[in-house]
Design a protein around this motif. Structure first.
Motif, PDB file in Angstrom:
ATOM      1  N   ILE A   1     -17.875  -8.851  50.672  1.00  0.00           N
ATOM      2  CA  ILE A   1     -18.558  -8.740  49.573  1.00  0.00           C
ATOM      3  C   ILE A   1     -18.606  -7.475  48.748  1.00  0.00           C
ATOM      4  O   ILE A   1     -18.545  -6.451  49.425  1.00  0.00           O
ATOM      5  N   CYS A   2     -18.094  -7.651  47.399  1.00  0.00           N
ATOM      6  CA  CYS A   2     -17.682  -6.579  46.611  1.00  0.00           C
ATOM      7  C   CYS A   2     -18.975  -6.718  45.586  1.00  0.00           C
ATOM      8  O   CYS A   2     -18.546  -7.272  44.538  1.00  0.00           O
ATOM      9  N   VAL A   3     -20.019  -5.822  45.524  1.00  0.00           N
ATOM     10  CA  VAL A   3     -21.276  -6.145  44.765  1.00  0.00           C
ATOM     11  C   VAL A   3     -21.010  -5.119  43.809  1.00  0.00           C
ATOM     12  O   VAL A   3     -21.679  -3.895  43.985  1.00  0.00           O
ATOM     13  N   TRP A   4     -20.433  -5.359  42.692  1.00  0.00           N
ATOM     14  CA  TRP A   4     -20.308  -4.501  41.500  1.00  0.00           C
ATOM     15  C   TRP A   4     -21.367  -4.602  40.571  1.00  0.00           C
ATOM     16  O   TRP A   4     -21.319  -5.322  39.576  1.00  0.00           O
ATOM     17  N   GLU A   5     -22.270  -3.538  40.580  1.00  0.00           N
ATOM     18  CA  GLU A   5     -23.237  -3.442  39.715  1.00  0.00           C
ATOM     19  C   GLU A   5     -24.377  -4.748  39.777  1.00  0.00           C
ATOM     20  O   GLU A   5     -24.257  -5.567  38.726  1.00  0.00           O
ATOM     21  N   GLY A   6     -24.743  -5.279  40.910  1.00  0.00           N
ATOM     22  CA  GLY A   6     -25.545  -6.266  41.012  1.00  0.00           C
ATOM     23  C   GLY A   6     -26.965  -6.149  41.575  1.00  0.00           C
ATOM     24  O   GLY A   6     -26.999  -5.510  42.605  1.00  0.00           O
ATOM     25  N   TRP A   7     -27.882  -6.523  40.843  1.00  0.00           N
ATOM     26  CA  TRP A   7     -29.225  -6.438  41.212  1.00  0.00           C
ATOM     27  C   TRP A   7     -29.512  -7.344  42.490  1.00  0.00           C
ATOM     28  O   TRP A   7     -28.768  -8.214  42.886  1.00  0.00           O
ATOM     29  N   ASN A   8     -30.565  -7.279  43.223  1.00  0.00           N
ATOM     30  CA  ASN A   8     -30.984  -8.382  44.338  1.00  0.00           C
ATOM     31  C   ASN A   8     -32.421  -8.559  44.432  1.00  0.00           C
ATOM     32  O   ASN A   8     -32.653  -9.750  44.747  1.00  0.00           O
ATOM     33  N   ASP A   9     -33.337  -8.031  43.998  1.00  0.00           N
ATOM     34  CA  ASP A   9     -34.739  -8.125  43.854  1.00  0.00           C
ATOM     35  C   ASP A   9     -35.050  -8.872  42.593  1.00  0.00           C
ATOM     36  O   ASP A   9     -35.048  -8.329  41.505  1.00  0.00           O
ATOM     37  N   GLY A  10     -35.406 -10.167  42.567  1.00  0.00           N
ATOM     38  CA  GLY A  10     -35.591 -11.113  41.614  1.00  0.00           C
ATOM     39  C   GLY A  10     -36.829 -10.553  40.508  1.00  0.00           C
ATOM     40  O   GLY A  10     -36.934 -10.908  39.500  1.00  0.00           O
ATOM     41  N   TYR A  11     -37.835  -9.868  41.252  1.00  0.00           N
ATOM     42  CA  TYR A  11     -39.044  -9.306  40.581  1.00  0.00           C
ATOM     43  C   TYR A  11     -38.812  -7.835  40.157  1.00  0.00           C
ATOM     44  O   TYR A  11     -38.871  -7.476  39.039  1.00  0.00           O
ATOM     45  N   ARG A  12     -38.498  -6.828  40.890  1.00  0.00           N
ATOM     46  CA  ARG A  12     -38.564  -5.319  40.712  1.00  0.00           C
ATOM     47  C   ARG A  12     -37.550  -4.957  39.737  1.00  0.00           C
ATOM     48  O   ARG A  12     -37.490  -3.956  38.934  1.00  0.00           O
ATOM     49  N   GLU A  13     -36.503  -5.646  40.053  1.00  0.00           N
ATOM     50  CA  GLU A  13     -35.171  -5.351  39.363  1.00  0.00           C
ATOM     51  C   GLU A  13     -34.508  -5.963  38.034  1.00  0.00           C
ATOM     52  O   GLU A  13     -33.975  -5.721  37.311  1.00  0.00           O
ATOM     53  N   SER A  14     -34.958  -7.381  38.135  1.00  0.00           N
ATOM     54  CA  SER A  14     -34.538  -8.315  37.099  1.00  0.00           C
ATOM     55  C   SER A  14     -35.349  -8.886  36.090  1.00  0.00           C
ATOM     56  O   SER A  14     -35.198  -8.443  34.999  1.00  0.00           O
TER      57      SER A  14
ATOM     58  N   VAL B   1     -19.761  -4.941  53.225  1.00  0.00           N
ATOM     59  CA  VAL B   1     -20.401  -4.896  51.897  1.00  0.00           C
ATOM     60  C   VAL B   1     -19.910  -3.507  51.235  1.00  0.00           C
ATOM     61  O   VAL B   1     -19.725  -2.361  51.905  1.00  0.00           O
ATOM     62  N   LEU B   2     -19.198  -3.696  50.120  1.00  0.00           N
ATOM     63  CA  LEU B   2     -18.980  -2.468  49.151  1.00  0.00           C
ATOM     64  C   LEU B   2     -19.872  -2.801  48.083  1.00  0.00           C
ATOM     65  O   LEU B   2     -19.556  -3.767  47.346  1.00  0.00           O
ATOM     66  N   SER B   3     -20.713  -2.038  47.945  1.00  0.00           N
ATOM     67  CA  SER B   3     -21.772  -1.919  46.831  1.00  0.00           C
ATOM     68  C   SER B   3     -21.443  -0.677  45.816  1.00  0.00           C
ATOM     69  O   SER B   3     -21.582   0.267  46.066  1.00  0.00           O
ATOM     70  N   SER B   4     -21.172  -1.111  44.595  1.00  0.00           N
ATOM     71  CA  SER B   4     -20.936  -0.204  43.477  1.00  0.00           C
ATOM     72  C   SER B   4     -21.712  -0.131  42.724  1.00  0.00           C
ATOM     73  O   SER B   4     -22.064  -0.937  41.688  1.00  0.00           O
ATOM     74  N   ALA B   5     -22.350   1.027  42.466  1.00  0.00           N
ATOM     75  CA  ALA B   5     -23.523   1.418  41.510  1.00  0.00           C
ATOM     76  C   ALA B   5     -23.024   2.109  40.274  1.00  0.00           C
ATOM     77  O   ALA B   5     -22.033   2.750  40.443  1.00  0.00           O
ATOM     78  N   ASN B   6     -23.796   1.934  39.379  1.00  0.00           N
ATOM     79  CA  ASN B   6     -23.638   2.841  38.131  1.00  0.00           C
ATOM     80  C   ASN B   6     -24.672   3.570  37.640  1.00  0.00           C
ATOM     81  O   ASN B   6     -25.858   3.397  37.698  1.00  0.00           O
ATOM     82  N   TRP B   7     -24.583   5.039  37.775  1.00  0.00           N
ATOM     83  CA  TRP B   7     -25.602   6.050  37.391  1.00  0.00           C
ATOM     84  C   TRP B   7     -26.658   5.442  36.255  1.00  0.00           C
ATOM     85  O   TRP B   7     -27.785   5.750  36.052  1.00  0.00           O
ATOM     86  N   GLY B   8     -25.927   4.769  35.222  1.00  0.00           N
ATOM     87  CA  GLY B   8     -26.453   4.523  33.915  1.00  0.00           C
ATOM     88  C   GLY B   8     -27.157   3.003  34.113  1.00  0.00           C
ATOM     89  O   GLY B   8     -27.437   2.367  32.999  1.00  0.00           O
ATOM     90  N   GLY B   9     -26.904   2.528  35.295  1.00  0.00           N
ATOM     91  CA  GLY B   9     -27.799   0.982  35.309  1.00  0.00           C
ATOM     92  C   GLY B   9     -29.024   0.936  35.211  1.00  0.00           C
ATOM     93  O   GLY B   9     -29.701   0.179  36.141  1.00  0.00           O
ATOM     94  N   GLN B  10     -29.872   1.686  34.598  1.00  0.00           N
ATOM     95  CA  GLN B  10     -31.221   1.498  34.485  1.00  0.00           C
ATOM     96  C   GLN B  10     -31.754   0.230  33.821  1.00  0.00           C
ATOM     97  O   GLN B  10     -31.132  -0.262  32.728  1.00  0.00           O
ATOM     98  N   GLY B  11     -32.489  -0.386  34.333  1.00  0.00           N
ATOM     99  CA  GLY B  11     -33.154  -1.730  33.744  1.00  0.00           C
ATOM    100  C   GLY B  11     -32.509  -2.994  34.352  1.00  0.00           C
ATOM    101  O   GLY B  11     -33.324  -3.970  34.174  1.00  0.00           O
ATOM    102  N   LEU B  12     -31.594  -2.765  35.121  1.00  0.00           N
ATOM    103  CA  LEU B  12     -31.137  -4.111  35.835  1.00  0.00           C
ATOM    104  C   LEU B  12     -30.431  -3.706  37.170  1.00  0.00           C
ATOM    105  O   LEU B  12     -30.926  -4.331  38.263  1.00  0.00           O
ATOM    106  N   HIS B  13     -29.337  -3.154  37.294  1.00  0.00           N
ATOM    107  CA  HIS B  13     -28.275  -3.341  38.437  1.00  0.00           C
ATOM    108  C   HIS B  13     -28.638  -2.022  39.305  1.00  0.00           C
ATOM    109  O   HIS B  13     -28.626  -2.112  40.532  1.00  0.00           O
ATOM    110  N   GLY B  14     -28.955  -1.039  38.874  1.00  0.00           N
ATOM    111  CA  GLY B  14     -28.947   0.399  39.718  1.00  0.00           C
ATOM    112  C   GLY B  14     -29.501   0.333  41.116  1.00  0.00           C
ATOM    113  O   GLY B  14     -29.044   0.624  42.050  1.00  0.00           O
ATOM    114  N   ARG B  15     -30.754   0.166  40.826  1.00  0.00           N
ATOM    115  CA  ARG B  15     -31.713  -0.163  41.937  1.00  0.00           C
ATOM    116  C   ARG B  15     -31.110  -1.149  43.082  1.00  0.00           C
ATOM    117  O   ARG B  15     -31.166  -0.715  44.234  1.00  0.00           O
TER     118      ARG B  15
END
Length: 583
Positions: free
Chosen positions: A169-182, A268-282
């Motif tokens: 899987i290549c998770v490009w800017e994707g949250w996983n915690d339905g409560y804390r992140e989404s 797993v390839l997990s690709s994050a964005n430093w500017g992903g505040q509010g949904l994906h970064g964490r």
């Protein structure tokens, strides 16, 4: 029954609206792009609610225009006729002998059914689509998942149920915690989900039919073939926002939409964005650290939420990863350092650097103590106690470090410990880490969506302050959200606020600051607009926390007092990264 259309065009065999039957009898519809010649090929599969027949250019007009202007490499080597929001461009993958499958999720686009985003039924659907793809005559039996955001977040859940033929899987800017992140940051409801449903999901719900868009290639209705009444459409979709409002605490509804990372074992390839505040970064950082896979990589970039995925930079990373795990090519990927960071500096400048763990082992965790008397951040606990108050609906208060005598890099998560009292039974804390230049002008960056994003943000509802000691770390507090603990007005409480990971090289002469307020950060400048987002973006993008049902002014419009000093050692923990020693 819809008739299957298959044709050869633009160097691909395309099967439109391929039926895939689920175990409950429902038929999902997929578009399949594959090589013309015979053979056994690996598959890249996406499953989501945005309408596989809706072109990127039409559905997300301003995002496309920005990418076209700022990232010309995206436009090269493709007709761009098959571009679709947040999924791969098949014209850049099929020539490399990949099959690309786009599945309209249950209740979306051309797939009928009841739409309940990210639930267990959807996860089961994805697993069954994976196994269906692996069984086709053109498949080499290896299926990977690749995509951005929705098409990334559901990869965590799909991998956790371990379909036998999911190979990577290549998770490009994707949250996983339905409560804390989404849905609820620190317990505070994020209105993004309300607007997202109206702007991006209901517009492409199955049954919109003739009232909606048409596929520019086939001419078919994106959300057809049937056209349902507005009343029928409402009956066919879950009211997500009402679920969020009705469930302030962590319930099974959120847990169902959260991946069990202990069961994610595929590469797993997990690709994050430093500017992903509010949904994906964490989600990308937590997913990398906590997933059980022994073959995992973390890549972190900057820029917009969508463009880096489609650039030569992004595609090169993705292809090397999938070539290795889906084709078995010995291309050296297995020797790739586990972490690749694009280290961020002012002026949207990035320098690539390899690392080997997260957070970085050489981090110098540094406590900056708040002094309510001087409004400074200090390197030791202030010698005397002091306090100050702010109106929750005002601009809050800002504490500053001295001007930097030399350059300093901050890379990693942060944590804020606060001692507060409130004039009401609760308080929402918005913590914003900021940087100001020599002229006292704030330094912002192009976030995932908002072009004026601060350095880092964190959120906490004071009544949700209870920690889970088994999961909390000094630099990443973990709140259980299983027990609401109202405040007694005037009494002092200790809060630990999680601040999502960030990266910034702060030049000499610049100043690091912390702002604490009771409402969302606001950039002091012109708001930006994206056609697919409801609210003008003023620093937080669409990730706002301004719903009065969740935040009634009678409770969250009060006054907060911050206490500092020997009895109340409020402090901000920051990740200072020393320069690597040359060898």
């Amino acid at each position: 029954m819809q008739a299957l259309k298959s044709e050869i065009r633009d160097g691909m065999r395309i099967d439109w609206d391929m039926p895939i039957q689920m175990d409950d009898g429902l038929i999902l519809r997929a578009d399949i792009f594959r090589p013309i010649h015979e053979g056994k090929f690996p598959t890249l599969l996406t499953y989501g609610p945005y309408g596989k027949g809706l072109s990127f250019q039409e559905g997300y007009k301003t995002a496309w225009e920005i990418m076209e202007k700022e990232n010309p490499d995206v436009m090269r080597g493709t007709t761009n006729k098959y571009q679709n929001w947040e999924v791969v461009d098949p014209e850049k993958w099929v020539p490399n002998e990949y099959v690309c499958i786009r599945v309209d999720s249950r209740g979306a686009g051309r797939s009928p059914g009841f739409m309940a985003n990210n639930n267990a039924r959807e996860t089961k659907d994805i697993a069954q689509c994976i196994e269906w793809a692996a069984s086709q005559e053109w498949s080499n039996t290896k299926v990977g998942m690749n995509g951005i955001s929705y098409f990334a977040s559901n990869q965590w859940r799909a991998a956790a149920v371990q379909p036998p033929h999911l190979a990577a899987i290549c998770v490009w800017e994707g949250w996983n915690d339905g409560y804390r992140e989404s849905h609820r940051h620190g317990g505070i409801a994020c209105t993004f989900r309300k607007n997202w449903m109206e702007m991006q999901v209901k517009t492409v719900q199955h049954g919109v039919g003739d009232r909606g868009k048409r596929n520019p290639i086939t001419g078919d209705t994106v959300c057809g073939p049937e056209t349902l009444s507005p009343e029928e459409l409402i009956q066919n979709i879950e009211n997500v926002w009402q679920k969020v409002l009705d469930q302030e605490m962590l319930t099974d509804w959120y847990v169902e939409r959260t991946a069990d990372l202990n069961k994610v074992t595929v590469p797993v390839l997990s690709s994050a964005n430093w500017g992903g505040q509010g949904l994906h970064g964490r989600g990308n950082f937590e997913g990398y650290v906590r997933s059980a896979s022994n073959q995992k990589w973390l890549e972190v970039h900057g820029g917009s939420h969508w463009a880096p995925f489609y650039t030569d930079y992004g595609i090169d990373i993705q292809k090397r990863f999938f070539d290795h795990f889906l084709k078995g090519i010995d291309n050296g990927w297995d020797k790739t350092p586990p972490i690749s960071l694009l280290v961020r500096s002012p002026g949207e400048k990035f320098v690539q650097r390899d690392e080997h763990e997260w957070p970085l082992a050489r981090t110098q965790w540094t406590s900056c103590f708040l002094n309510a008397g001087s409004m400074q951040l200090e390197n030791a606990v202030p010698g005397s106690n002091s306090e100050l108050s702010y109106e929750m609906m005002g601009d809050g208060v800002t504490f500053s470090l001295p001007v930097q005598a030399e350059e300093v890099e901050l890379t990693g998560p942060m944590a804020l410990k606060l001692f507060i009292s409130s004039s009401t039974v609760d308080a929402d804390i918005f913590a914003i880490v900021r940087v100001f230049d020599e002229n006292n002008k704030e330094l912002t960056f192009h976030g995932a969506l908002d072009p004026h994003t601060p350095i880092a943000q964190g959120w906490l509802r004071a009544s949700h302050r209870k920690l889970d000691p088994s999961k909390s770390l000094p630099y990443r507090p973990w709140h259980s959200h299983d027990e609401k603990q109202p405040l007694v007005a005037g009494e002092v409480y200790e809060l630990d606020v999680e601040i999502w990971p960030t990266c910034i090289v702060v030049p000499k002469g610049y100043r690091i600051a912390l702002t604490i307020r009771g409402k969302d950060y606001e950039y002091d400048g012109e708001a930006a607009v994206l056609s697919n987002m409801k609210n003008p973006m003023t620093g937080c993008g669409p990730f706002m926390h301004d719903d009065e049902t969740d935040r009634p002014p009678a409770i969250f419009g009060g006054e907060v007092k911050i206490l500092t000093g020997p009895n109340y050692p409020s402090n901000l923990l920051i990740p200072v990264i020393p320069k690597k020693q040359s060898t």
